[in-house]
Design a protein around this motif. Structure first.
Motif, PDB file in Angstrom:
ATOM      1  N   GLU A   1       0.580  -1.322  -0.033  1.00  0.00           N
ATOM      2  CA  GLU A   1       0.060   0.156  -0.030  1.00  0.00           C
ATOM      3  C   GLU A   1       0.725   1.379  -0.037  1.00  0.00           C
ATOM      4  O   GLU A   1       0.601   2.408  -0.149  1.00  0.00           O
ATOM      5  N   SER A   2       2.134   1.115   0.161  1.00  0.00           N
ATOM      6  CA  SER A   2       2.930   2.463   0.328  1.00  0.00           C
ATOM      7  C   SER A   2       3.786   2.245  -1.092  1.00  0.00           C
ATOM      8  O   SER A   2       4.005   3.475  -1.623  1.00  0.00           O
ATOM      9  N   LEU A   3       4.383   1.134  -1.507  1.00  0.00           N
ATOM     10  CA  LEU A   3       5.430   1.221  -2.828  1.00  0.00           C
ATOM     11  C   LEU A   3       4.696   0.252  -3.728  1.00  0.00           C
ATOM     12  O   LEU A   3       4.478  -0.876  -3.491  1.00  0.00           O
ATOM     13  N   ALA A   4       4.188   0.592  -4.893  1.00  0.00           N
ATOM     14  CA  ALA A   4       3.793  -0.262  -6.067  1.00  0.00           C
ATOM     15  C   ALA A   4       4.270   0.433  -7.222  1.00  0.00           C
ATOM     16  O   ALA A   4       3.964   1.465  -7.631  1.00  0.00           O
ATOM     17  N   ILE A   5       5.665  -0.177  -7.688  1.00  0.00           N
ATOM     18  CA  ILE A   5       6.344   0.617  -8.526  1.00  0.00           C
ATOM     19  C   ILE A   5       6.314  -0.170  -9.943  1.00  0.00           C
ATOM     20  O   ILE A   5       6.473  -1.261 -10.041  1.00  0.00           O
ATOM     21  N   PRO A   6       5.839   0.495 -11.007  1.00  0.00           N
ATOM     22  CA  PRO A   6       5.390  -0.126 -12.426  1.00  0.00           C
ATOM     23  C   PRO A   6       6.842  -0.613 -12.867  1.00  0.00           C
ATOM     24  O   PRO A   6       7.738  -0.029 -12.755  1.00  0.00           O
ATOM     25  N   PRO A   7       6.673  -1.727 -13.744  1.00  0.00           N
ATOM     26  CA  PRO A   7       7.890  -2.033 -14.458  1.00  0.00           C
ATOM     27  C   PRO A   7       8.326  -1.116 -15.836  1.00  0.00           C
ATOM     28  O   PRO A   7       7.540  -0.405 -16.038  1.00  0.00           O
ATOM     29  N   ASN A   8       9.500  -1.242 -16.252  1.00  0.00           N
ATOM     30  CA  ASN A   8       9.900  -0.608 -17.598  1.00  0.00           C
ATOM     31  C   ASN A   8       9.902   1.063 -17.311  1.00  0.00           C
ATOM     32  O   ASN A   8       9.570   1.750 -18.330  1.00  0.00           O
ATOM     33  N   ALA A   9      10.179   1.492 -16.129  1.00  0.00           N
ATOM     34  CA  ALA A   9       9.896   2.934 -15.848  1.00  0.00           C
ATOM     35  C   ALA A   9      11.630   3.441 -15.602  1.00  0.00           C
ATOM     36  O   ALA A   9      12.357   2.992 -14.854  1.00  0.00           O
ATOM     37  N   GLU A  10      11.955   4.514 -16.681  1.00  0.00           N
ATOM     38  CA  GLU A  10      13.223   5.345 -16.508  1.00  0.00           C
ATOM     39  C   GLU A  10      13.466   5.589 -15.084  1.00  0.00           C
ATOM     40  O   GLU A  10      14.560   5.729 -14.594  1.00  0.00           O
ATOM     41  N   GLN A  11      12.330   6.345 -14.669  1.00  0.00           N
ATOM     42  CA  GLN A  11      12.571   7.127 -13.256  1.00  0.00           C
ATOM     43  C   GLN A  11      10.759   7.192 -12.673  1.00  0.00           C
ATOM     44  O   GLN A  11      10.163   7.467 -13.443  1.00  0.00           O
ATOM     45  N   PHE A  12      10.860   6.471 -11.525  1.00  0.00           N
ATOM     46  CA  PHE A  12       9.589   6.613 -10.982  1.00  0.00           C
ATOM     47  C   PHE A  12       9.830   7.312  -9.610  1.00  0.00           C
ATOM     48  O   PHE A  12      10.585   6.700  -8.767  1.00  0.00           O
ATOM     49  N   ILE A  13       8.959   8.296  -9.245  1.00  0.00           N
ATOM     50  CA  ILE A  13       9.282   9.205  -8.169  1.00  0.00           C
ATOM     51  C   ILE A  13       8.212   8.716  -6.907  1.00  0.00           C
ATOM     52  O   ILE A  13       6.896   8.597  -7.131  1.00  0.00           O
ATOM     53  N   VAL A  14       8.498   8.532  -5.789  1.00  0.00           N
ATOM     54  CA  VAL A  14       7.811   8.465  -4.653  1.00  0.00           C
ATOM     55  C   VAL A  14       8.155   9.168  -3.481  1.00  0.00           C
ATOM     56  O   VAL A  14       9.205   9.466  -3.021  1.00  0.00           O
ATOM     57  N   ASP A  15       7.353  10.382  -3.195  1.00  0.00           N
ATOM     58  CA  ASP A  15       7.374  11.368  -2.260  1.00  0.00           C
ATOM     59  C   ASP A  15       6.809  10.999  -0.865  1.00  0.00           C
ATOM     60  O   ASP A  15       5.598  10.475  -0.942  1.00  0.00           O
ATOM     61  N   SER A  16       7.113  11.470   0.026  1.00  0.00           N
ATOM     62  CA  SER A  16       6.739  11.406   1.451  1.00  0.00           C
ATOM     63  C   SER A  16       6.945  12.762   2.099  1.00  0.00           C
ATOM     64  O   SER A  16       7.906  13.493   1.642  1.00  0.00           O
ATOM     65  N   TYR A  17       6.273  13.119   3.198  1.00  0.00           N
ATOM     66  CA  TYR A  17       6.034  14.464   3.654  1.00  0.00           C
ATOM     67  C   TYR A  17       5.763  14.030   5.055  1.00  0.00           C
ATOM     68  O   TYR A  17       4.960  13.447   5.502  1.00  0.00           O
ATOM     69  N   CYS A  18       6.634  14.814   5.911  1.00  0.00           N
ATOM     70  CA  CYS A  18       6.498  14.915   7.431  1.00  0.00           C
ATOM     71  C   CYS A  18       6.218  16.340   7.883  1.00  0.00           C
ATOM     72  O   CYS A  18       7.013  17.014   7.923  1.00  0.00           O
ATOM     73  N   PRO A  19       4.901  16.555   8.271  1.00  0.00           N
ATOM     74  CA  PRO A  19       4.322  17.785   8.555  1.00  0.00           C
ATOM     75  C   PRO A  19       4.900  18.317   9.827  1.00  0.00           C
ATOM     76  O   PRO A  19       5.522  17.806  10.788  1.00  0.00           O
ATOM     77  N   PRO A  20       4.729  19.615  10.139  1.00  0.00           N
ATOM     78  CA  PRO A  20       5.274  20.552  11.385  1.00  0.00           C
ATOM     79  C   PRO A  20       4.704  19.685  12.614  1.00  0.00           C
ATOM     80  O   PRO A  20       5.322  19.852  13.547  1.00  0.00           O
ATOM     81  N   GLU A  21       3.703  19.225  12.527  1.00  0.00           N
ATOM     82  CA  GLU A  21       3.020  18.733  13.732  1.00  0.00           C
ATOM     83  C   GLU A  21       3.720  17.581  14.259  1.00  0.00           C
ATOM     84  O   GLU A  21       3.822  17.171  15.518  1.00  0.00           O
ATOM     85  N   ALA A  22       4.771  16.977  13.400  1.00  0.00           N
ATOM     86  CA  ALA A  22       5.494  15.810  13.998  1.00  0.00           C
ATOM     87  C   ALA A  22       6.434  16.135  14.938  1.00  0.00           C
ATOM     88  O   ALA A  22       6.845  15.365  15.732  1.00  0.00           O
ATOM     89  N   THR A  23       6.997  17.337  14.773  1.00  0.00           N
ATOM     90  CA  THR A  23       8.219  17.654  15.741  1.00  0.00           C
ATOM     91  C   THR A  23       7.901  18.641  16.720  1.00  0.00           C
ATOM     92  O   THR A  23       8.569  19.266  17.371  1.00  0.00           O
ATOM     93  N   ARG A  24       6.387  18.584  17.022  1.00  0.00           N
ATOM     94  CA  ARG A  24       6.009  19.811  18.142  1.00  0.00           C
ATOM     95  C   ARG A  24       6.386  19.618  19.322  1.00  0.00           C
ATOM     96  O   ARG A  24       6.599  20.420  20.032  1.00  0.00           O
ATOM     97  N   ASN A  25       6.773  18.088  19.693  1.00  0.00           N
ATOM     98  CA  ASN A  25       7.362  18.190  20.940  1.00  0.00           C
ATOM     99  C   ASN A  25       8.927  17.962  21.113  1.00  0.00           C
ATOM    100  O   ASN A  25       9.269  17.531  22.130  1.00  0.00           O
TER     101      ASN A  25
END
Length: 310
Positions: free
Chosen positions: A46-70
């Motif tokens: 459910e996180s990574l499903a990378i298709p075949p025969n791709a020169e470049q496939f980009i997977v981005d993730s983001y950790c928002p400001p609330e993660a570091t609040r403490n």
């Protein structure tokens, strides 16, 4: 804790492992305890499903400001980086986002190689404060694959992980990881029924891939809603990220090019590189004490290409 993964795809018998770990004991307690902070995605279909025969496939993730609040108001100090994917990964980076603006790379493994992985000690610690956010990107190449590659622990599966060591220890956050949200999968699979990993894997393996469908899959990954998992040590928190947030990116500066004697080729490195790599008149490598092994390996590789070209 030590964790070792073994992979024996050819099922070769009578193999022995002589790996080990060496401990050093000191007479005095260190001033700070070191800890780890992980960004990227969960290691699942459910996180990574990378298709075949791709020169470049980009997977981005983001950790928002609330993660570091403490985090402590005085901040924590990032001292090393360990980017990690499996065989299809070609690049991993994480940027520090402050007030919706990219301040700098925490680390940029622009040319990642699964066979050359190690912790990269930063020349100068990077300070992280409460309210800071982080953008992580893993890039994969699957030109050698005919089937989809899914997230998982096996070497033939894929991962997107960027681990940083830091001090002083802050138990309020040990990992900030994302995955494509259930609602996004339900939409693309055209179902309202709950989806487990077994159903998802079956559906993914039945997809037919063309250049157009690969491009559409990249758009899906760019826009899909994600859920975020915060590992706060003693408990977990979950949140929803409707899409990867936009932020003011780093300004790209032109490279400083330096001619290399006896070659028409030129090397350049970004002017904001934190590691000093230079060449003397004899075209031999001169490195600072803080250079990583990867920097030295890159030089050996480049010199090999130059010698082949003559």
């Amino acid at each position: 804790m030590i964790k070792i993964h073994y992979d024996n795809p050819r099922l070769t018998s009578n193999l022995r492992d002589s790996s080990g770990i060496r401990f050093y004991l000191g007479n005095e307690l260190r001033q700070y305890d070191l800890s780890y902070l992980v960004f990227g995605t969960l290691s699942s279909p459910e996180s990574l499903a990378i298709p075949p025969n791709a020169e470049q496939f980009i997977v981005d993730s983001y950790c928002p400001p609330e993660a570091t609040r403490n985090l402590p108001a005085s901040g924590i100090n990032i001292v090393s980086a360990l980017p990690h994917t499996h065989l299809q990964g070609i690049s991993v980076w994480t940027k520090l986002i402050r007030n919706n603006t990219a301040v700098q790379y925490l680390f940029n493994a622009e040319a990642f190689d699964f066979n050359h992985q190690f912790a990269n000690r930063l020349p100068t610690p990077i300070k992280i404060y409460p309210g800071d956010a982080f953008a992580t990107r893993c890039i994969y190449s699957t030109k050698n694959k005919n089937n989809i590659t899914l997230g998982g622990k096996r070497t033939i599966d894929e991962m997107c992980s960027h681990t940083f060591s830091y001090y002083p220890i802050a138990e309020s956050l040990t990992a900030c990881l994302t995955a494509i949200d259930q609602t996004a999968w339900q939409t693309i699979m055209k179902t309202s029924l709950p989806i487990d990993n077994v159903k998802l894997e079956q559906w993914l393996h039945n997809l037919t891939w063309t250049s157009n469908s690969v491009a559409q899959w990249q758009e899906f990954y760019n826009e899909a809603q994600r859920f975020i998992m915060y590992d706060r040590g003693s408990y977990m928190e979950f949140n929803v990220l409707p899409t990867i947030p936009k932020y003011e990116d780093l300004q790209i500066e032109p490279c400083n090019r330096k001619e290399i004697q006896h070659s028409n080729d030129q090397l350049c490195h970004e002017s904001n590189d934190s590691i000093d790599i230079d060449y003397d008149r004899n075209d031999s490598y001169r490195y600072d004490q803080d250079d990583t092994l990867w920097d030295r390996y890159k030089y050996i590789y480049i010199r090999g290409l130059m010698k082949v070209k003559g």
